[in-house]
Design a protein around this motif. Structure first.
Motif, PDB file in Angstrom:
ATOM      1  N   SER A 108      36.316  35.720  33.620  1.00 48.75           N
ATOM      2  CA  SER A 108      35.225  36.197  34.433  1.00 48.75           C
ATOM      3  C   SER A 108      34.444  37.503  34.145  1.00 48.75           C
ATOM      4  O   SER A 108      35.488  38.715  33.989  1.00 48.75           O
ATOM      5  CB  SER A 108      34.978  35.368  35.747  1.00 48.75           C
ATOM      6  OG  SER A 108      34.254  35.625  36.660  1.00 48.75           O
ATOM      7  N   SER A 109      33.387  37.583  33.974  1.00 50.86           N
ATOM      8  CA  SER A 109      32.042  38.652  33.465  1.00 50.86           C
ATOM      9  C   SER A 109      32.019  39.154  35.360  1.00 50.86           C
ATOM     10  O   SER A 109      31.569  40.395  35.738  1.00 50.86           O
ATOM     11  CB  SER A 109      31.148  38.890  32.657  1.00 50.86           C
ATOM     12  OG  SER A 109      30.380  37.811  33.563  1.00 50.86           O
ATOM     13  N   SER A 110      32.129  39.063  35.868  1.00 51.53           N
ATOM     14  CA  SER A 110      32.293  38.853  37.552  1.00 51.53           C
ATOM     15  C   SER A 110      32.533  38.235  39.096  1.00 51.53           C
ATOM     16  O   SER A 110      33.811  37.889  37.765  1.00 51.53           O
ATOM     17  CB  SER A 110      30.469  38.210  38.006  1.00 51.53           C
ATOM     18  OG  SER A 110      30.521  37.013  38.313  1.00 51.53           O
ATOM     19  N   ARG A 111      32.760  38.971  40.171  1.00 51.37           N
ATOM     20  CA  ARG A 111      33.683  37.807  40.814  1.00 51.37           C
ATOM     21  C   ARG A 111      33.240  36.745  41.388  1.00 51.37           C
ATOM     22  O   ARG A 111      33.952  36.130  42.391  1.00 51.37           O
ATOM     23  CB  ARG A 111      33.797  39.248  41.578  1.00 51.37           C
ATOM     24  CG  ARG A 111      34.484  40.046  41.923  1.00 51.37           C
ATOM     25  CD  ARG A 111      35.746  39.519  41.519  1.00 51.37           C
ATOM     26  NE  ARG A 111      36.620  39.204  43.133  1.00 51.37           N
ATOM     27  CZ  ARG A 111      37.162  40.536  44.427  1.00 51.37           C
ATOM     28  NH1 ARG A 111      37.033  41.272  43.786  1.00 51.37           N
ATOM     29  NH2 ARG A 111      37.173  39.697  45.435  1.00 51.37           N
ATOM     30  N   GLN A 112      32.233  35.698  40.411  1.00 54.79           N
ATOM     31  CA  GLN A 112      31.728  34.587  41.225  1.00 54.79           C
ATOM     32  C   GLN A 112      32.208  33.543  40.209  1.00 54.79           C
ATOM     33  O   GLN A 112      32.358  34.369  38.476  1.00 54.79           O
ATOM     34  CB  GLN A 112      30.173  34.863  41.211  1.00 54.79           C
ATOM     35  CG  GLN A 112      29.267  35.546  41.860  1.00 54.79           C
ATOM     36  CD  GLN A 112      29.804  35.019  43.616  1.00 54.79           C
ATOM     37  OE1 GLN A 112      30.368  35.282  44.531  1.00 54.79           O
ATOM     38  NE2 GLN A 112      28.956  33.497  43.893  1.00 54.79           N
ATOM     39  N   LEU A 113      32.606  32.495  40.787  1.00 58.55           N
ATOM     40  CA  LEU A 113      32.884  31.440  39.933  1.00 58.55           C
ATOM     41  C   LEU A 113      32.124  31.228  37.768  1.00 58.55           C
ATOM     42  O   LEU A 113      32.294  30.949  37.780  1.00 58.55           O
ATOM     43  CB  LEU A 113      32.624  29.983  40.425  1.00 58.55           C
ATOM     44  CG  LEU A 113      33.465  28.858  40.184  1.00 58.55           C
ATOM     45  CD1 LEU A 113      34.572  29.061  39.800  1.00 58.55           C
ATOM     46  CD2 LEU A 113      33.111  27.918  40.944  1.00 58.55           C
ATOM     47  N   SER A 114      30.330  31.303  38.508  1.00 53.47           N
ATOM     48  CA  SER A 114      29.620  31.445  37.570  1.00 53.47           C
ATOM     49  C   SER A 114      29.991  32.099  36.095  1.00 53.47           C
ATOM     50  O   SER A 114      28.807  31.821  35.646  1.00 53.47           O
ATOM     51  CB  SER A 114      27.790  31.188  38.433  1.00 53.47           C
ATOM     52  OG  SER A 114      28.239  32.933  39.071  1.00 53.47           O
ATOM     53  N   GLY A 115      30.392  33.254  36.434  1.00 56.48           N
ATOM     54  CA  GLY A 115      30.676  34.682  36.000  1.00 56.48           C
ATOM     55  C   GLY A 115      31.161  33.945  34.966  1.00 56.48           C
ATOM     56  O   GLY A 115      31.868  35.006  33.473  1.00 56.48           O
ATOM     57  N   VAL A 116      32.655  33.131  34.790  1.00 57.71           N
ATOM     58  CA  VAL A 116      33.801  32.223  34.094  1.00 57.71           C
ATOM     59  C   VAL A 116      33.142  32.081  32.169  1.00 57.71           C
ATOM     60  O   VAL A 116      32.618  31.270  32.269  1.00 57.71           O
ATOM     61  CB  VAL A 116      34.300  31.194  34.396  1.00 57.71           C
ATOM     62  CG1 VAL A 116      35.513  31.118  33.317  1.00 57.71           C
ATOM     63  CG2 VAL A 116      35.241  31.954  35.846  1.00 57.71           C
ATOM     64  N   GLN A 117      34.036  33.129  31.958  1.00 53.72           N
ATOM     65  CA  GLN A 117      33.724  33.185  30.778  1.00 53.72           C
ATOM     66  C   GLN A 117      34.288  32.409  28.976  1.00 53.72           C
ATOM     67  O   GLN A 117      33.861  31.585  28.434  1.00 53.72           O
ATOM     68  CB  GLN A 117      32.591  34.544  29.671  1.00 53.72           C
ATOM     69  CG  GLN A 117      31.571  34.685  30.525  1.00 53.72           C
ATOM     70  CD  GLN A 117      30.192  34.574  30.731  1.00 53.72           C
ATOM     71  OE1 GLN A 117      29.917  33.783  29.056  1.00 53.72           O
ATOM     72  NE2 GLN A 117      29.691  34.168  31.448  1.00 53.72           N
ATOM     73  N   LEU A 118      35.829  31.733  30.178  1.00 53.78           N
ATOM     74  CA  LEU A 118      36.740  31.890  29.110  1.00 53.78           C
ATOM     75  C   LEU A 118      37.703  30.821  29.667  1.00 53.78           C
ATOM     76  O   LEU A 118      37.903  31.447  30.675  1.00 53.78           O
ATOM     77  CB  LEU A 118      37.404  32.995  28.024  1.00 53.78           C
ATOM     78  CG  LEU A 118      38.489  32.589  27.303  1.00 53.78           C
ATOM     79  CD1 LEU A 118      37.869  33.283  25.920  1.00 53.78           C
ATOM     80  CD2 LEU A 118      39.893  32.526  27.488  1.00 53.78           C
ATOM     81  N   ALA A 119      38.364  30.356  29.166  1.00 59.33           N
ATOM     82  CA  ALA A 119      39.288  29.526  30.565  1.00 59.33           C
ATOM     83  C   ALA A 119      40.470  28.790  29.155  1.00 59.33           C
ATOM     84  O   ALA A 119      40.121  28.064  28.242  1.00 59.33           O
ATOM     85  CB  ALA A 119      38.215  28.311  30.708  1.00 59.33           C
TER      86      ALA A 119
END
Length: 283
Positions: A108-119
């Motif tokens: 993630s790019s942030s500490r939020q779930l919405s910031g996840v960019q790769l999985a």
């Protein structure tokens, strides 16, 4: 390091985890409880050993990264990138020899779930690798997947409830008309939803952790599905191992509409969309 280089690293790492875990599970000493993780759940010796293997590799490759893991909690500098790790999702299955558990890693790019960019999610019994990069779709062993695939003749749900006597359970069974299962690995169930094999995955107990769903939620969304809270709002939460939540993931919004009267989920707009930003992961 580019997203593709990072994917290659996580592909290799999770494959190593699968082979290591296979050996660990043969030894009774790795089935012992060795403490409690940051989430408050018991930690088995094989959980700890797998986590240590993952942490060693990630911290070596990304010394400035922050790692958020089910067992160890939060370690690192406090800045991006944020690696969100569930070393063995479905530990109870692994302990008993039930072949349904996975390794889940999100970036993630942030500490939020919405910031996840790769999985990535590695099925630790079959070796199948699911992955997604924000804005580029979702894949199973390199082949693009979609929630529109594998439609069955009846609804197929995976639902976690507090008990079979709960309000949700009493309402769900007679009214939805679906086959209802709970397989014991939310990450792997979300991956299977992303390829259309399961119609809905829901945890309504208020105990799911962001580390459980960080990778799976991106893979579902990139495959065309949706992940919401019990109010029908697009799911977001802090990437914190102590955070607890409920969620509903579905192949499409019409599956949520089938559930909304039963579960009290608010009506959703006709078109629910999500925005993603393509990013490069720096070293």
């Amino acid at each position: 390091m580019s997203a593709m280089e990072l994917l290659s690293l996580l592909d290799e790492l999770t494959l190593e985890v699968m082979h290591s875990l296979e050996k660990l599970l043969r030894e009774s000493r790795f089935h012992r409880v060795v403490g409690k993780g940051a989430s408050g759940d018991k930690t088995l010796a094989f959980d700890k050993a797998v986590e240590e293997k993952i942490l060693s590799r990630i911290t070596r490759e990304y010394p400035d990264a922050t790692v958020i893991s089910e067992e160890v909690g939060v370690i690192g500098s406090g800045g991006p990138p944020f690696f969100v790790i569930d070393p063995v999702d479905g530990s109870a299955n692994a302990e008993r020899g039930v072949p349904f558990y996975a390794c889940s890693i999100a970036v993630s790019s942030s500490r939020q779930l919405s910031g996840v960019q790769l999985a990535v999610i590695r099925d630790l019994t079959r070796g199948t690798l699911y992955h997604a990069v924000a804005g580029f779709g979702a894949y199973r062993d390199g082949v693009k997947i979609s929630t529109r695939n594998h439609g069955g003749s009846s609804l197929y749900f995976s639902v976690y409830l507090v008990s079979r006597r709960s309000r949700y359970a009493r309402m769900l069974n007679p009214q939805v008309g679906a086959s209802i299962r709970a397989f014991g690995s939310i990450a792997l169930e979300l991956a299977m939803l992303a390829e259309g094999r399961i119609d809905v995955v829901a945890d309504l107990r208020g105990v799911a952790r962001p580390v459980d769903i960080a990778a799976g939620s991106l893979i579902v969304r990139e495959a065309g599905g949706i992940v919401v809270d019990t109010r029908g709002q697009l799911l977001d939460a802090p990437l914190d191992p102590t955070c607890r939540l409920s969620f509903i993931a579905a192949k499409a919004t019409h599956y949520l509409r089938r559930l909304k009267k039963v579960l009290g989920v608010q009506a959703l707009p006709d078109d629910v969309t999500h925005s993603t930003q393509r990013v490069e992961f720096g070293t």
